[in-house]
Write a protein that holds these residues in place. Structure first.
Motif, PDB file in Angstrom:
ATOM      1  N   GLY A 103       4.676  18.563  -1.747  1.00 36.23           N
ATOM      2  CA  GLY A 103       4.491  18.695  -3.085  1.00 36.23           C
ATOM      3  C   GLY A 103       3.721  17.686  -4.081  1.00 36.23           C
ATOM      4  N   THR A 104       3.401  16.651  -3.482  1.00 35.92           N
ATOM      5  CA  THR A 104       2.925  15.575  -4.542  1.00 35.92           C
ATOM      6  C   THR A 104       1.469  15.166  -3.795  1.00 35.92           C
ATOM      7  OG1 THR A 104       3.683  13.722  -3.196  1.00 35.92           O
ATOM      8  CG2 THR A 104       5.042  14.621  -4.967  1.00 35.92           C
ATOM      9  N   ASN A 105       0.627  14.836  -4.722  1.00 33.25           N
ATOM     10  CA  ASN A 105      -0.874  14.636  -4.303  1.00 33.25           C
ATOM     11  C   ASN A 105      -1.206  12.937  -4.296  1.00 33.25           C
ATOM     12  OD1 ASN A 105      -1.576  17.267  -3.615  1.00 33.25           O
ATOM     13  ND2 ASN A 105      -1.757  17.584  -5.772  1.00 33.25           N
ATOM     14  N   TYR A 106      -0.497  12.005  -4.976  1.00 33.44           N
ATOM     15  CA  TYR A 106      -0.772  10.823  -5.384  1.00 33.44           C
ATOM     16  C   TYR A 106       0.563  10.069  -5.211  1.00 33.44           C
ATOM     17  CZ  TYR A 106      -4.519  13.251  -7.516  1.00 33.44           C
ATOM     18  OH  TYR A 106      -5.726  14.135  -8.016  1.00 33.44           O
ATOM     19  N   ALA A 107       0.244   8.828  -4.632  1.00 38.87           N
ATOM     20  CA  ALA A 107       1.486   7.917  -4.502  1.00 38.87           C
ATOM     21  C   ALA A 107       1.012   6.430  -4.727  1.00 38.87           C
ATOM     22  CB  ALA A 107       2.270   7.798  -3.136  1.00 38.87           C
ATOM     23  N   ILE A 108       1.499   5.516  -5.279  1.00 42.28           N
ATOM     24  CA  ILE A 108       1.193   3.910  -5.375  1.00 42.28           C
ATOM     25  C   ILE A 108       2.387   3.034  -5.078  1.00 42.28           C
ATOM     26  CG2 ILE A 108       0.454   2.344  -7.108  1.00 42.28           C
ATOM     27  CD1 ILE A 108      -1.184   4.456  -8.599  1.00 42.28           C
ATOM     28  N   SER A 109       1.999   2.347  -4.545  1.00 37.86           N
ATOM     29  CA  SER A 109       3.132   1.242  -3.888  1.00 37.86           C
ATOM     30  C   SER A 109       2.755  -0.223  -4.187  1.00 37.86           C
ATOM     31  CB  SER A 109       3.366   1.438  -2.376  1.00 37.86           C
ATOM     32  OG  SER A 109       3.992   0.371  -1.639  1.00 37.86           O
ATOM     33  N   THR A 110       3.554  -0.991  -4.689  1.00 37.58           N
ATOM     34  CA  THR A 110       3.237  -2.318  -5.028  1.00 37.58           C
ATOM     35  C   THR A 110       4.210  -3.129  -4.334  1.00 37.58           C
ATOM     36  OG1 THR A 110       4.408  -2.388  -6.972  1.00 37.58           O
ATOM     37  CG2 THR A 110       2.135  -2.042  -7.290  1.00 37.58           C
ATOM     38  N   HIS A 111       4.031  -4.287  -3.600  1.00 33.99           N
ATOM     39  CA  HIS A 111       4.834  -5.260  -2.939  1.00 33.99           C
ATOM     40  C   HIS A 111       4.466  -6.599  -3.107  1.00 33.99           C
ATOM     41  CE1 HIS A 111       6.915  -1.954  -0.942  1.00 33.99           C
ATOM     42  NE2 HIS A 111       5.814  -1.276  -1.079  1.00 33.99           N
ATOM     43  N   TRP A 112       5.457  -7.282  -2.909  1.00 31.25           N
ATOM     44  CA  TRP A 112       5.465  -8.841  -2.924  1.00 31.25           C
ATOM     45  C   TRP A 112       5.801  -9.505  -1.761  1.00 31.25           C
ATOM     46  CZ3 TRP A 112       3.117 -12.238  -6.383  1.00 31.25           C
ATOM     47  CH2 TRP A 112       3.513 -13.746  -6.235  1.00 31.25           C
ATOM     48  N   ALA A 113       5.070 -10.613  -0.976  1.00 37.11           N
ATOM     49  CA  ALA A 113       5.570 -10.896   0.227  1.00 37.11           C
ATOM     50  C   ALA A 113       5.217 -12.459   0.209  1.00 37.11           C
ATOM     51  CB  ALA A 113       4.830 -10.401   1.381  1.00 37.11           C
ATOM     52  N   VAL A 114       6.108 -13.169   0.959  1.00 40.62           N
ATOM     53  CA  VAL A 114       6.479 -14.428   1.083  1.00 40.62           C
ATOM     54  C   VAL A 114       6.463 -14.793   2.734  1.00 40.62           C
ATOM     55  CG1 VAL A 114       7.443 -16.516   0.580  1.00 40.62           C
ATOM     56  CG2 VAL A 114       7.216 -14.797  -0.949  1.00 40.62           C
ATOM     57  N   PHE A 115       5.506 -15.701   3.110  1.00 37.05           N
ATOM     58  CA  PHE A 115       5.771 -16.136   4.381  1.00 37.05           C
ATOM     59  C   PHE A 115       5.365 -17.628   4.699  1.00 37.05           C
ATOM     60  CE2 PHE A 115       3.955 -16.897   8.793  1.00 37.05           C
ATOM     61  CZ  PHE A 115       4.942 -16.545   9.534  1.00 37.05           C
ATOM     62  N   ASP A 116       6.195 -18.326   5.135  1.00 40.67           N
ATOM     63  CA  ASP A 116       5.844 -19.725   5.485  1.00 40.67           C
ATOM     64  C   ASP A 116       5.537 -20.653   4.114  1.00 40.67           C
ATOM     65  OD1 ASP A 116       6.232 -22.085   7.069  1.00 40.67           O
ATOM     66  OD2 ASP A 116       4.394 -21.731   7.915  1.00 40.67           O
ATOM     67  N   GLY A 117       5.992 -20.170   3.057  1.00 37.67           N
ATOM     68  CA  GLY A 117       5.820 -20.739   1.909  1.00 37.67           C
ATOM     69  C   GLY A 117       4.633 -20.304   1.049  1.00 37.67           C
TER      70      GLY A 117
END
Length: 153
Positions: A73-87
């Motif tokens: 029933g939805t047409n749009y989606a947005i996702s934001t993420h922060w990631a850290v790997f080995d500093g």
């Protein structure tokens, strides 16, 4: 009193044997017949450290690109993420658009800060004010993008 007199069969210890075969700056690794350039060794250390931080930044960027969830029933989606790997840190934004029925288009972009430094003790240089030790630091913003199609049933 006993005096130690060097005998002809014993040579003096040679701490750094110069390798003149290839020119100035080359020396033998102690105890071997391997000839190396000290400046090249230092540059190789910096290059390796730089490649390791780039790899860690790339991993953090890939981890920050998470596909958003598109409920019925939805047409749009947005996702934001922060990631850290080995500093190394990265932020990612991904979006999803329903094209028709169960077919969706996904896009994403991530930004990572590749930063690091290395001090090498391989090639010290005596100066008027002490000993200079080669060091290098870097800080670059790197980007990663992706586009894909998703079909659900």
């Amino acid at each position: 009193m006993v005096l130690a007199i060097p005998t002809p069969g014993h040579a003096a210890v040679e701490y750094e044997k110069v390798c003149s075969l290839y020119g100035a700056g080359f020396f033998y690794i102690p105890g071997t017949d391997t000839c190396v350039n000290a400046q090249q060794t230092v540059q190789s250390q910096f290059d390796l450290a730089r490649q390791l931080t780039r790899a860690a930044t790339g991993t953090a960027m890939a981890a920050s690109l998470v596909n958003p969830f598109l409920p019925d029933g939805t047409n749009y989606a947005i996702s934001t993420h922060w990631a850290v790997f080995d500093g190394q840190h990265a932020a990612g934004v991904a979006g999803m658009i329903r094209i028709q029925g169960n077919l969706s288009l996904t896009v994403g972009i991530a930004f990572g800060l590749d930063r690091g430094s290395l001090t090498s003790t391989s090639n010290r240089t005596a100066t008027e004010s002490g000993v200079a030790i080669p060091a290098q630091s870097w800080s670059d913003v790197r980007t990663l993008g992706r586009v894909g199609l998703q079909y659900s049933w």
